[in-house]
Write an enzyme that holds these catalytic residues in place. Structure first.
Site, PDB file in Angstrom:
ATOM      1  N   CYS A 106       0.772  -1.165   0.003  1.00  0.00           N
ATOM      2  CA  CYS A 106       0.192  -0.035  -0.055  1.00  0.00           C
ATOM      3  C   CYS A 106       0.799   1.103  -0.016  1.00  0.00           C
ATOM      4  O   CYS A 106       1.476   1.410  -1.009  1.00  0.00           O
ATOM      5  CB  CYS A 106      -0.856   0.046   1.035  1.00  0.00           C
ATOM      6  SG  CYS A 106      -2.287   1.145   0.963  1.00  0.00           S
ATOM      7  N   HIS A 199      -3.591  -5.189   0.433  1.00  0.00           N
ATOM      8  CA  HIS A 199      -3.170  -5.636   1.633  1.00  0.00           C
ATOM      9  C   HIS A 199      -3.169  -7.058   1.751  1.00  0.00           C
ATOM     10  O   HIS A 199      -4.368  -7.645   2.439  1.00  0.00           O
ATOM     11  CB  HIS A 199      -3.905  -5.058   3.016  1.00  0.00           C
ATOM     12  CG  HIS A 199      -3.851  -3.355   2.905  1.00  0.00           C
ATOM     13  ND1 HIS A 199      -2.544  -3.192   3.969  1.00  0.00           N
ATOM     14  CD2 HIS A 199      -4.232  -2.444   2.559  1.00  0.00           C
ATOM     15  CE1 HIS A 199      -2.615  -1.720   3.784  1.00  0.00           C
ATOM     16  NE2 HIS A 199      -3.702  -1.255   3.098  1.00  0.00           N
ATOM     17  N   GLU A 201      -1.815  -8.806   3.856  1.00  0.00           N
ATOM     18  CA  GLU A 201      -1.751  -9.025   5.179  1.00  0.00           C
ATOM     19  C   GLU A 201      -2.923  -8.959   6.032  1.00  0.00           C
ATOM     20  O   GLU A 201      -3.233  -9.446   7.124  1.00  0.00           O
ATOM     21  CB  GLU A 201      -0.689  -8.582   5.944  1.00  0.00           C
ATOM     22  CG  GLU A 201      -0.706  -7.033   6.345  1.00  0.00           C
ATOM     23  CD  GLU A 201      -1.092  -5.841   5.130  1.00  0.00           C
ATOM     24  OE1 GLU A 201      -1.348  -4.711   5.658  1.00  0.00           O
ATOM     25  OE2 GLU A 201      -0.999  -6.568   4.048  1.00  0.00           O
TER      26      GLU A 201
END
Length: 261
Positions: A106, A199, A201
């Site tokens: 990001c 993202h 994660e």
């Protein structure tokens, strides 16, 4: 504990955001979120945390000790001129010339692009929050770090939360994925630079809480927040595949090093 090749690999998270109260309560901080997604405890890896947002950086003579670096997302603009962002750009330039593995997520994707000569700015189409389908536009398997990975689908769903984007990749970079919202969703430079706008994660609860915080501080409107949450819970992100891509990138040895760099 299994140690690959007799050497403990060492990684660093360059954290460009402060821990939210929710993430601290549920996960113990963003550091744990990243290590859970990209780490391999069974191999005895070591992960260090540098809160670059608080001007905490590794020393130059420490850089050689790391096998890879991950830059997190951030509420700050990657094109901003805060002291720590400019300092981060210099660090990333050094890591590039050292041919260290660097994964940008990001804000990390954007600031990596900026540091290496690309252009970033406000997204032409406004906020992108929730699930987004990425279209793979390059044969990913040509990269050595993915040569033994199972076939990657031509479309992947990822969690997004950004209002800035990469306008132009650095010279020599290759765009790997695009979406109907964003022209540069993923890019690579050789086998040691990888930027991902979304993202991999994030879990759904993390981004759901983030939507609530953006709504409460006036960054987004209630209708937009409701639509983003609705889209988020209608489908699943391809987290396992995306995590595999990131792990392979960080952990596979580079097969070719250009001695002229």
């Amino acid at each position: 504990m299994k140690i690959e090749g007799g050497k403990v690999k060492k990684y660093a998270l360059l954290l460009a955001a402060k821990d939210s109260e929710y993430v601290k309560k549920m996960y113990g901080g963003y550091f744990n979120v990243f290590v859970e997604a990209f780490g391999d405890e069974e191999f005895g890896e070591k992960w260090d945390l540098f809160r670059v947002v608080d001007d905490e950086f590794p020393e130059m003579d420490q850089l050689i000790n790391y096998d890879g670096f991950v830059i997190s997302g951030s509420p700050f603009d990657a094109y901003g001129n805060e002291h720590w962002i400019l300092k981060l750009c210099i660090l990333l330039q050094n890591l590039y010339f050292m041919q260290k593995k660097v994964l940008g997520i990001c804000f990390g994707h954007q600031v990596l692009c900026r540091a290496l000569g690309g252009k970033v700015g406000k997204a032409n189409n406004g906020w992108d929050i929730g699930l987004r389908k990425l279209n793979i536009v390059k044969d990913f398997s040509t990269h050595s770090f993915l040569s033994d990975l199972d076939e990657i689908p031509l479309a992947l769903s990822i969690i997004e939360c950004h209002q800035d984007e990469v306008w132009e990749v650095p010279k020599g970079a290759e765009i790997v994925a695009i979406s109907e919202k964003t022209n540069v969703e993923m890019f690579t430079m050789g086998d040691h630079i990888l930027g991902i706008q979304g993202h991999p994660e994030y879990t759904k609860d993390i981004v759901s809480n983030l939507i609530d915080r953006l709504l409460s501080n006036g960054s987004i409107q209630s209708e937009f927040a409701e639509a983003a949450k609705s889209k988020l819970y209608k489908a699943e992100p391809d987290r396992k595949c995306l995590e595999k891509i990131c792990k392979k990138f960080l952990k596979r040895e580079m097969e070719f090093i250009n001695s002229n760099i």
